[in-house]
Motif scaffolding. Structure first.
Motif, PDB file in Angstrom:
ATOM      1  N   LEU A  52       7.094  45.394  48.209  1.00  0.00           N
ATOM      2  CA  LEU A  52       7.248  44.513  49.369  1.00  0.00           C
ATOM      3  C   LEU A  52       6.032  44.543  50.280  1.00  0.00           C
ATOM      4  CD1 LEU A  52       9.067  42.608  51.035  1.00  0.00           C
ATOM      5  CD2 LEU A  52       9.922  44.640  52.219  1.00  0.00           C
ATOM      6  N   THR A  55       3.064  42.792  48.598  1.00  0.00           N
ATOM      7  CA  THR A  55       3.261  41.339  48.537  1.00  0.00           C
ATOM      8  C   THR A  55       3.044  40.690  49.894  1.00  0.00           C
ATOM      9  OG1 THR A  55       4.820  41.553  46.705  1.00  0.00           O
ATOM     10  CG2 THR A  55       4.935  39.528  48.005  1.00  0.00           C
ATOM     11  N   ARG A 110       7.556  43.784  59.433  1.00  0.00           N
ATOM     12  CA  ARG A 110       8.875  44.151  58.921  1.00  0.00           C
ATOM     13  C   ARG A 110       9.375  45.339  59.725  1.00  0.00           C
ATOM     14  NH1 ARG A 110       9.179  48.821  56.015  1.00  0.00           N
ATOM     15  NH2 ARG A 110       7.235  49.626  55.126  1.00  0.00           N
ATOM     16  N   GLN A 193      14.741  52.556  52.417  1.00  0.00           N
ATOM     17  CA  GLN A 193      14.390  51.840  51.197  1.00  0.00           C
ATOM     18  C   GLN A 193      13.933  52.802  50.104  1.00  0.00           C
ATOM     19  OE1 GLN A 193      15.080  48.888  50.452  1.00  0.00           O
ATOM     20  NE2 GLN A 193      15.733  48.187  52.475  1.00  0.00           N
ATOM     21  N   PRO A 246      13.588  38.220  56.281  1.00  0.00           N
ATOM     22  CA  PRO A 246      13.513  39.305  55.297  1.00  0.00           C
ATOM     23  C   PRO A 246      14.485  39.097  54.139  1.00  0.00           C
ATOM     24  CG  PRO A 246      13.722  40.170  57.535  1.00  0.00           C
ATOM     25  CD  PRO A 246      13.942  38.705  57.624  1.00  0.00           C
ATOM     26  N   ASP A 247      14.087  39.574  52.969  1.00  0.00           N
ATOM     27  CA  ASP A 247      14.951  39.546  51.796  1.00  0.00           C
ATOM     28  C   ASP A 247      16.188  40.403  52.072  1.00  0.00           C
ATOM     29  OD1 ASP A 247      16.139  40.135  49.268  1.00  0.00           O
ATOM     30  OD2 ASP A 247      14.254  39.640  48.278  1.00  0.00           O
ATOM     31  N   PRO A 248      17.397  39.902  51.789  1.00  0.00           N
ATOM     32  CA  PRO A 248      18.612  40.705  52.023  1.00  0.00           C
ATOM     33  C   PRO A 248      18.591  42.048  51.304  1.00  0.00           C
ATOM     34  CG  PRO A 248      19.181  38.415  51.581  1.00  0.00           C
ATOM     35  CD  PRO A 248      17.714  38.541  51.322  1.00  0.00           C
ATOM     36  N   ALA A 249      17.825  42.147  50.224  1.00  0.00           N
ATOM     37  CA  ALA A 249      17.746  43.418  49.501  1.00  0.00           C
ATOM     38  C   ALA A 249      17.126  44.516  50.346  1.00  0.00           C
ATOM     39  CB  ALA A 249      16.943  43.239  48.212  1.00  0.00           C
TER      40      ALA A 249
END
Length: 268
Positions: A52, A55, A110, A193, A246-249
């Motif tokens: 993440l 990227t 983030r 994470q 943000p990506d829910p993951a």
């Protein structure tokens, strides 16, 4: 003419001179530190650097007309090189007054989620978390064996909550997870994470539960001073502001207690 050229070069500074010397359409290169921290930065099955943070950094710097050139460096070395202007950028950095002495920070791109993880109670064994139903209950505990990564400061609650503030320090998150799974620690303070990724790899998610969401910590790109111009810095912040949700993951976990929604306990 030669003397005039030297004077102009000094006035423009090295960053702008480099930009002027690049071919039309080329991107200005910046050295960016990374370390193995899945799922945020890692070498994938194809041997490519991803994750993440990687990227998002590529996307942010690319929109600002910059080309990241990644270097694998431990965090302590990263700070050392940025302070000495031998490295341009660090990812996932906490903006602190100490670091502002030698670095500049983008707006946050983030949030890192720091949690207190405990193990599920074993059958017929005493549960050290039994009866802890509030933050005040937790902060009154004196028998919990807690650990955290050496040098990290994820706790805005550290001072008014001695139970959290006196956690023993260890040199790696993998060591913390091993001690937790072996029940040599009752709880560990970690970034969620990485913890979730590692526990999934070990097939240990069913043995661990999130006791407390401690802090949603905004992180930024940290730049060596004069690594980029003011104009480029503004483009970097604009690129971050335009990022999609943000990506829910990568959402925070559901924990037994959420300190971000509770008042901090009062200091005696």
């Amino acid at each position: 003419m030669f003397g005039i050229h030297i004077t102009i070069g000094r006035a423009l500074g090295p960053g702008l001179l480099l930009a002027l010397s690049l071919p039309l359409g080329a991107r200005e290169p910046l050295s960016v530190a990374w370390s193995h921290w899945p799922p945020l930065s890692q070498i994938d099955a194809n041997g490519e650097l991803g994750g993440l943070d990687v990227t998002l950094t590529r996307q942010i710097l690319g929109k600002a007309g910059l080309e990241p050139r990644f270097r694998n460096l431990p965090w302590a070395r990263t700070l050392h090189l940025i302070e000495r202007r031998q490295l341009d950028v660090a990812m996932g950095a906490l903006d602190t007054p100490e670091r502002r002495r030698f670095a500049r920070f983008s707006i946050p791109y983030r949030r890192a989620h720091f949690v207190l993880l405990g193990h599920q109670p074993a059958p017929e064994a005493a549960d050290p978390w039994q009866g802890i139903t509030s933050l005040a209950d937790l902060c009154r505990q004196s028998g919990l064996r807690l650990g955290k990564l050496r040098g990290t400061r994820p706790l805005p609650l550290g001072d008014p909550c001695p139970t959290l503030g006196t956690a023993r320090e260890y040199n790696s998150d993998d060591r913390l997870i091993a001690l937790l799974l072996a029940r040599r620690l009752d709880g560990v303070i970690m970034e969620w994470q990485y913890a979730h990724h590692r526990l999934t790899q070990l097939g240990a998610n069913d043995f661990i539960r999130c006791q407390l969401l401690l802090h949603r910590q905004p992180v930024s790109l940290m730049f060596a001073t004069e690594a980029v111009s003011e104009e480029t810095f503004a483009r970097i912040d604009a690129a971050i502001a335009a990022l999609p949700p943000p990506d829910p993951a990568f959402a925070p976990p559901r924990c037994h207690l959420d300190a971000t929604r509770l008042p901090a306990p009062s200091t005696p």
